[in-house]
Write a protein that holds these residues in place. Structure first.
Motif, mmCIF file in Angstrom:
data_model
loop_
_atom_site.group_PDB
_atom_site.id
_atom_site.type_symbol
_atom_site.label_atom_id
_atom_site.label_comp_id
_atom_site.label_asym_id
_atom_site.label_seq_id
_atom_site.Cartn_x
_atom_site.Cartn_y
_atom_site.Cartn_z
ATOM 1 N N LYS A 1 0.838 -1.200 0.000
ATOM 2 C CA LYS A 1 0.000 0.000 0.000
ATOM 3 C C LYS A 1 0.865 1.239 0.000
ATOM 4 N N ARG B 1 -1.189 3.688 -5.177
ATOM 5 C CA ARG B 1 -2.522 4.234 -5.006
ATOM 6 C C ARG B 1 -2.880 5.189 -6.156
ATOM 7 N N LYS C 1 -5.737 11.735 5.900
ATOM 8 C CA LYS C 1 -6.153 10.770 4.876
ATOM 9 C C LYS C 1 -6.916 9.628 5.519
ATOM 10 N N SER D 1 -7.778 3.571 5.714
ATOM 11 C CA SER D 1 -7.855 2.309 4.983
ATOM 12 C C SER D 1 -6.897 2.269 3.798
ATOM 13 N N GLN D 2 -6.478 3.455 3.326
ATOM 14 C CA GLN D 2 -5.623 3.470 2.146
ATOM 15 C C GLN D 2 -4.129 3.398 2.502
ATOM 16 N N LEU D 3 -3.815 3.376 3.804
ATOM 17 C CA LEU D 3 -2.408 3.549 4.195
ATOM 18 C C LEU D 3 -1.790 2.273 4.746
ATOM 19 N N GLU E 1 2.432 4.387 8.014
ATOM 20 C CA GLU E 1 1.804 5.664 7.648
ATOM 21 C C GLU E 1 0.625 5.969 8.561
ATOM 22 N N ARG E 2 -0.082 4.905 8.948
ATOM 23 C CA ARG E 2 -1.265 5.091 9.775
ATOM 24 C C ARG E 2 -0.892 5.713 11.126
#
Lengths: 790, 247
Positions: free
Chosen positions: A376, A381, B177, B180-182, B186-187
């Motif tokens: 990810k 992305r 952000k 869920s995209q990270l 990063e989270r």
């Protein structure tokens, strides 16, 4: 209840429309069938009633279509017997469009017509062509017009664009071309919808003026097209480049643009602190206003309706089934205008939307799974969101619209799949910035300068892309209709075969394969009749052109029609036929004599097709068009051959091409005009004989009498468009044609054909085929019986 | 006599109203055929969006599911004492949340919020806890979506359980952000210092239920709890609808 009720009903309705179009069953029959089915409905058991319900919808579709195409009320313009005559009419301007070549087209809603004594009430619409650029505000203005009332022509050659049908769909049944003798006067009175005239059209007029002030050249025209749907001013050559690159859809205001506008409106509305219902009403009002700003063009109305249905479902918090939504939209649109079903624009719109729905549902899981295993990261992305998903959607759209664009425009664009990734966001930015600049510029003019500069470069980018991408190899491909149909059939069978293998049903696979084989054999029979000769006399307006396909598949083009200011017979009449039938190579191009109405279209054909050789008799002419022709021949290095009577053109024993005129000696003599030098060709295939006489006059006909009985032919191409100086009785008594084809234009200034020629032909019981009345004439022969196909 | 007349009139009126309602409903059913989002079966008259069968299949756990802190993925100290969920995580419940959040079907929150309230009651939390606080969204994100999903859930949880709801105590100051995209690293960075308590006096020595829609790693709620703790909250428990277990 099924999962997509609207789709089922829409399909039943569509079947009804199609049946009515091709079977044209009378209304009374349909009514009686409906009455009968109602009785049956109450007699049969409940679980059979569903089928009857769908039958009822089919019948409704038939009724609706029948009612739609039935002739309008009594006072309508189509009932006048003034077609072809000079008329004086009154009406008001419903629509005005400026075209590229300084032409203006008005759609005039008629109110009165002069019948010699007084003005009589009438209705209906007339298309008025004016060869001056009219930049004034005209919607709703009352006008007086004096001119010759013409009937729009249907498709002149097989499969050609049906102009009359296109106009009829807009409610237009007559045309007036304003020339030197005709007249248009603008009255001071106003008519039409007040809201549209005083608000919508005035805003549009202001927008157009400010676009014209801030931009120039083609950028101005493209911006008008992108924002307001006024794309008529775009250079046809540039349009062609957009079409070849497969990105023409951005020039036509369509679902894409409505989508952008809704996006902008949505953004604007989200800044406000209103309740949800209010916001949605605002957005819907915005769409309606935008649609009327673009003159409520069908693609905009279609897109707005689909978005409206989705928004409504969204507000009502319903589960939105995409296919059912477009089924509903289709049903509503067809209820109002059932004839739209047969328009390319309608089919393309719905194909594109279905393509998006199909591909997203087919690839949803695939994409999800594919990206699950990738890390990810930011780059991936972005890659997924801005490259992969748009690419797949673009592919889906192209996949679904290709059969239609191939069928209608004989062209498949491949490069568009990739181009869309650049072009669509660019268009989005242009639409956003453009509207921002127009709206804000209304209040503070100077603030928009920087935006206009950005817009200028973005528009330049679009033009650049359209210009260069179609020159890349395999960016697009010309295909014949046959190829398109075959590809679609193969795709369907591939899908069916794949499905039956996946389900493990081998017997079904076998049935599919046998069916496919049968279709392929049928295709050979339908499209490639062995040993068949086919002759088409094109309708090229005032001019002459014919194409012969010989039994050994060699092609001969005799003359190529005219080329005038905004018309090229080669481009508009001949090339579409060649492309549609997959003809890329012409063995012989015969120039009977170098007059404009015989050679005008040939340069275009030479430029765009491969030519074996050019046959001519050697007399040159000092004219622009002849120079252009020679330049094209030289540029492509095409061998030129002089032919005289007594020469043989082909080696085949299957059929013969004889040159009857001129002789070598005749060429050295000097006559007033080149008409009498015309090459006269006789083609013999088995028992079918054809005589092409160019523009010869009676004195050459006398010379030809030496051939005596050899002149006898089944089909005579009447010389010199039916002029009285040709086609003498003596000559006819030798030729004894069964059919006489006269190629000429409607209302030509020479008053062709001469009535004496017609009567001479009638006296020997010849069937006269005039291209001005019948359109093109097509004959086939398998060596024995001659068949007139069209 | 008069009464009878009036009665009959209102009956015809009701009949007309009913048939109009039926017409309206069948018109909408034609355009938007009512099928269950999660099982694709046709919905009954009274059902909306998700069928009764599916709702029932969601709740095998009467008193909610208590998840251990180690099941979450929080580095260092956790700022809340317990964590409860209403539904077990599976494809259907995840879909439910996605429809709720991304297809913006706000009416789904009624059922889920009530379920949260039931869990609260089953565990007798309504006596112990003073307030319910939803995990806030950033202003612009909320405007974009049209609603705050934890807000809606909390509203119905509050009405079911009787614990008062306090909405504007904590706000999200950073439009970070979507988690869920990270990736995990990063989270952790993404949720640092994104909340701010606006009314610290309100939460002093209070026992709080913090409600969110999904708890995945627990990082967001932990960050929010940390902020609340810093301003004097006594005890905090977290509640959410589901806890997706990533493989």
């Amino acid at each position: 209840m099924s999962k997509r009720p609207a789709c089922k009903v829409a399909i039943a309705f569509i079947i009804g429309i199609i049946v009515e179009k091709y079977a044209s069953i009378s209304t009374w029959y349909i009514f009686s069938i409906i009455a009968l089915s109602l009785i049956i409905f109450f007699l049969i058991p409940k679980h059979y009633r569903n089928i009857l319900l769908y039958l009822g919808i089919v019948l409704l579709g038939m009724l609706r279509y029948g009612a739609f195409i039935s002739v309008p009320n009594k006072g309508h313009i189509i009932y006048t017997n003034s077609f072809g005559n000079w008329v004086e009419i009154r009406g008001w301007i419903k629509d005005k469009r400026n075209y590229f070549d300084e032409k203006t087209k008005y759609t005039v809603e008629l109110t009165k017509i002069w019948d010699g004594k007084y003005y009589k009430n009438t209705n209906g619409r007339v298309l008025v062509n004016r060869y001056i650029e009219d930049n004034n505000f005209r919607y709703g203005q009352e006008v007086y017009i004096k001119g010759r009332l013409l009937k729009p022509r249907g498709s002149k050659n097989p499969g050609e664009f049906n102009y009359a049908g296109y106009l009829r769909n807009k409610g237009i049944f007559a045309i007036i071309n304003l020339g030197s003798k005709s007249e248009i006067r603008f009255a001071n009175k106003k008519n039409g919808n007040w809201f549209r005239r005083e608000i919508v059209e005035k805003i549009k007029f202001d927008f157009i003026n400010r676009i014209s002030k801030n931009f120039s050249g083609q950028e101005k025209e493209i911006l008008k097209g992108l924002l307001l749907g006024e794309r008529e001013g775009i250079d046809p050559d540039l349009k062609e480049q957009f079409a070849k690159s497969g990105i023409f859809h951005i020039l036509a205001v369509s679902g894409l643009h409505v989508g952008f506008v809704i996006f902008l409106l949505g953004f604007f509305v989200s800044l406000l602190r209103f309740p949800k219902l209010f916001k949605i009403i605002l957005v819907i009002l915005g769409i309606v206003f935008y649609a009327s700003l673009t003159g409520s063009r069908p693609p905009v109305v279609r897109a707005s309706l689909i978005y409206g249905i989705v928004l409504l479902g969204f507000f009502a918090e319903r589960r939105i089934e995409p296919l059912n939504s477009i089924g509903t939209a289709g049903l509503i649109l067809l209820l109002f205008r059932p004839d739209d079903l047969f328009s390319a624009s309608f089919q393309l719109s719905f194909a594109a939307v279905s393509g998006i729905i199909f591909i997203t549902s087919a690839f949803e899981d695939f994409i999800g799974n594919a990206f699950k295993y990738l890390p990810k990261s930011f780059l991936i992305r972005i890659f997924k969101k801005y490259i992969i998903i748009p690419l797949i959607i673009s592919f889906g759209v192209i996949l679904f619209i290709s059969p239609f664009s191939g069928y209608y425009f004989s062209r498949l664009s491949f490069i568009a799949v990739i181009l869309n990734l650049i072009v669509i966001p660019t268009t989005g930015v242009i639409v956003g910035l453009g509207f921002y600049s127009l709206i804000v510029g209304y209040f503070i003019p100077n603030i928009c300068e920087p935006f206009n500069i950005v817009l200028h470069y973005l528009l330049k980018l679009l033009i650049f892309i359209a210009d260069y991408s179609n020159k890349l190899i395999y960016s697009y491909m010309d295909v014949s209709r046959e190829t398109v149909i075959l590809i679609v059939i193969f795709c369907i069978f591939f899908y069916l075969g794949y499905k039956s293998i996946a389900e493990g049903k081998k017997r079904r696979l076998l049935i599919y394969l046998l069916l496919l084989a049968n279709i392929l054999i049928l295709d050979r029979i339908l499209f490639h009749r062995i040993g068949e000769m086919r002759i088409i006399f094109f309708d090229v307006g005032q001019g002459d052109s014919a194409l012969i396909t010989f039994p050994d598949n060699k092609k001969m083009l005799i003359d190529g029609g005219d080329k005038r200011l905004s018309f090229d017979a080669g481009e508009y009449n001949i090339a579409p036929y060649l492309k549609r039938n997959g003809i890329k190579f012409i063995d012989w191009v015969v120039i009977t004599h170098p007059e404009s109405d015989h050679i005008g279209g040939i340069p275009f054909i030479i430029k765009n097709f491969k030519i074996g050789s050019v046959l001519e008799m050697g007399v040159k002419e000092d004219s622009e068009i002849y120079k252009e022709l020679e330049n094209e021949i030289n540029a492509k290095n095409i061998p030129r051959k002089q032919i005289f009577s007594g020469m043989r053109v082909n080696d085949s024993e299957l059929y013969r091409i004889y040159i009857l005129h001129p002789t070598k000696e005749f060429i050295s003599e000097i006559y007033r005009n080149t008409n009498n030098f015309s090459i006269v060709i006789k083609i013999v295939y088995g028992e079918s004989e054809f005589l092409f006489t160019g523009d010869i006059e009676s004195f050459v006909e006398e010379m030809l009498m030496r051939y005596n009985d050899f002149l006898q032919s089944d089909v005579l191409k009447v010389s010199h468009h039916g002029s009285k100086t040709s086609t003498s009785s003596d000559f006819l008594s030798k030729v004894k044609p069964k059919y006489a084809v006269i190629p000429l234009g409607e209302y030509n200034i020479y008053n062709f054909p001469d009535s004496s020629v017609i009567s001479r032909l009638k006296t020997i019981n010849t069937e006269v085929i005039r291209t001005d009345l019948n359109g093109s004439a097509v004959f086939t022969s398998a060596g024995k019986k001659l068949v007139r196909v069209r | 006599m008069k009464k009878n007349e009036m009665f009959s009139k209102s009956l015809t009126f009701m009949k007309i109203q009913e048939s109009l309602k039926y017409l309206y409903k069948s018109f909408f059913d034609f355009i938007y055929p009512p099928f269950c989002y999660t099982c694709d079966e046709r919905l009954k008259e009274s059902e909306r969006l998700v069928c009764e069968k599916c709702w029932n299949s969601f709740k095998p756990y009467e008193g909610g599911i208590k998840i251990e802190k180690k099941e979450l993925n929080i580095p260092g100290k956790t700022n809340f004492s317990e964590c409860y969920l209403t539904y077990n995580y599976n494809e259907k419940t995840l879909k439910l949340i996605h429809i709720f959040k991304y297809s913006k079907k706000s009416s789904l929150s009624i059922r889920m919020g009530k379920k949260l309230g039931e869990v609260i009651k089953k565990n007798n939390f309504e006596k112990k806890f003073d307030m319910i606080i939803p995990v806030p969204l950033h202003k612009s994100r909320e405007r974009e979506r049209g609603f705050n999903q934890s807000d809606l859930l909390s509203r119905f949880a509050s009405s079911e359980s009787g614990i008062p709801l306090f909405k504007n105590i904590v706000i999200r100051t950073k439009n970070n952000k979507s988690q869920s995209q990270l990736s995990y690293k990063e989270r952790i960075e993404n949720v640092k210092n994104i909340f701010r308590v606006k009314q610290p006096e309100m939460i002093k020595d209070k026992e709080i239920i913090l409600i969110d829609d999904i708890i995945t790693t627990g990082l967001t709620v932990n960050s929010c709890c940390g902020e609340l703790k810093k301003h004097g909250a006594k005890e905090i428990i977290c509640m959410a609808v589901i806890h997706p277990v990533e493989k």
